[in-house]
Design an enzyme around this catalytic site. Sequence first.
Site, PDB file in Angstrom:
ATOM      1  N   GLY A 299       0.819  -1.203   0.000  1.00 39.21           N
ATOM      2  CA  GLY A 299       0.000   0.000   0.000  1.00 39.21           C
ATOM      3  C   GLY A 299       0.852   1.251   0.000  1.00 39.21           C
ATOM      4  CB  SER A 300      -0.084   4.738   0.662  1.00 41.97           C
ATOM      5  OG  SER A 300      -0.536   4.749   2.017  1.00 41.97           O
TER       6      SER A 300
ATOM      7  CB  THR B 125      -1.140   3.110   4.925  1.00 39.58           C
ATOM      8  OG1 THR B 125      -2.089   4.106   4.548  1.00 39.58           O
ATOM      9  CG2 THR B 125      -1.852   2.011   5.687  1.00 39.58           C
ATOM     10  N   GLY B 126       1.963   2.489   5.305  1.00 38.86           N
ATOM     11  CA  GLY B 126       3.041   1.558   5.642  1.00 38.86           C
ATOM     12  C   GLY B 126       3.825   1.999   6.851  1.00 38.86           C
TER      13      GLY B 126
ATOM     14  CD  GLU C 169       4.985  -2.943  -3.700  1.00 33.34           C
ATOM     15  OE1 GLU C 169       5.154  -1.697  -3.752  1.00 33.34           O
ATOM     16  OE2 GLU C 169       4.077  -3.525  -4.296  1.00 33.34           O
TER      17      GLU C 169
ATOM     18  CB  CYS D 132       3.345  -0.349  -6.653  1.00 37.31           C
ATOM     19  SG  CYS D 132       2.018  -0.409  -5.434  1.00 37.31           S
TER      20      CYS D 132
END
Length: 468
Positions: free
Chosen positions: A222-223, A226-227, A244, A278
């Site tokens: 994800g982003s 958020t990661g 990732e 991505c």
Amino acid sequence: MTTTYANIIDGQRDQEGDGFDVMNPSTGAVAGRAIGANEAALDRAVAAARRAFPGWAATPWADRQAACNRIAGLIGDNAAELAELLTAEQGKPLNGVGARFEIGGCQAWTSYTASLTLEPEILQDNDEGRVELHRVPIGVVGAITPWNWPVLIGIWHIVPAILAGNCVIIKPSENTPLSTLRLVEIMQEALPPGVVQALASEGEIGRLMTAHEDIDKISFTGSIPTGSKVMESAAKTIKQVTLELGGNDPGIVLPDVDPKAIAEGLFWGCFINNGQTCAALKRLYVHDDVHDEVVEALAGVARAMPMGDGMDEDNVIGPIQNRDQYNIVKEFVQDALDKGAKAVCGGVPSGNDLFFPTTILTGVEPGMKLHDLEQFGPAIGITRWRDEDAVVELANDDKCGLGASVWSGDPDRARKLADRISAGTVWINKHGMIQPNAPFGGVRKSGIGVQFGVEGLRECTNIKTIIR
């Protein structure tokens, strides 16, 4: 009649909780309903996974391989249903590099991963003793996945983890939970109860998973923001993480290319999955000598690609999946135009649907959002260059480092330039072409760890050293 897709807990459909609608981005209609899992549902799933883990971890490797191969067969048996469900909730067309392509990739990726093994390594065996390195399962893995390739990325998280002997609880994006819920339901035919479970949620399940005492690892795609939160939360219980987190991938086009020959490869590098990938190409640097010819050839391919409802077999490009992402792309394109960029095709849309025209802008420079940030949509900014050292520095001057590409008619020159680019993967005369035997991951803020192949499988294990 709207179909409701249940959560999967302990091998069974679990419908406790309130349902929520999942919308079709092409039509605005309801694609289906999912059950919103709550904390009690998560606790039930974790308890089931912990019960299942000892037996699954003790299952011989060959039997776990056979189960994964059975999953691959089940995906194939249900491919048409999964592809149509994926198109309904994600928007990508059935045709082209769309839903059928994604489901086919799921089957192929599962089959390849099932062929892998992790043999013990003998580090020492002499008169002084024997040292063995063994790879053992971690335990319960929480997988949190995004909306762009929901089924394929789900497979990337699930299959290596269970092959290594772990149990998995997957939480798909609230924008696209249906195909993942159905996938995991189908998997139950090949697995003991509790080995793979799925929970949909509009709310806090992801946060609760990262903090749960009895989840041993979090795998997240994800982003970056958020990661970062996932990593912070997981640290409190010392969980392992694989992250990732996307990228702002550069592509450098050298002056020795044939513009017409590379145009279609450039197009799919930029616009695969409508740019919602991505590892899509997001910053395109084209040498001044071939700039106009490359732009013209790329725009010609873009204009020929039909966009529309993914259920129409004639379409190969669909909508942006959700309004929030649509607005980000619109903002970035408008910002670039306001700062002097020129639209070769596409531009800022005026409609109210989620179909965003395939957009190519020239004159894009640092300081424009379309250059500096990940747009994650169907827009590419093109930047002229003349000095190789300067363009390499510009390509590397980014907080991300997931992928990059070099485009050249001279393989040796391209290879030398690839060595100078800082990214997890550098492609030559292609972009974003990931494959199951090639480790994939990023540097800098693009993430931690890798997926795919033996290296990705190892990340689903702990090391146990035996010395005698």
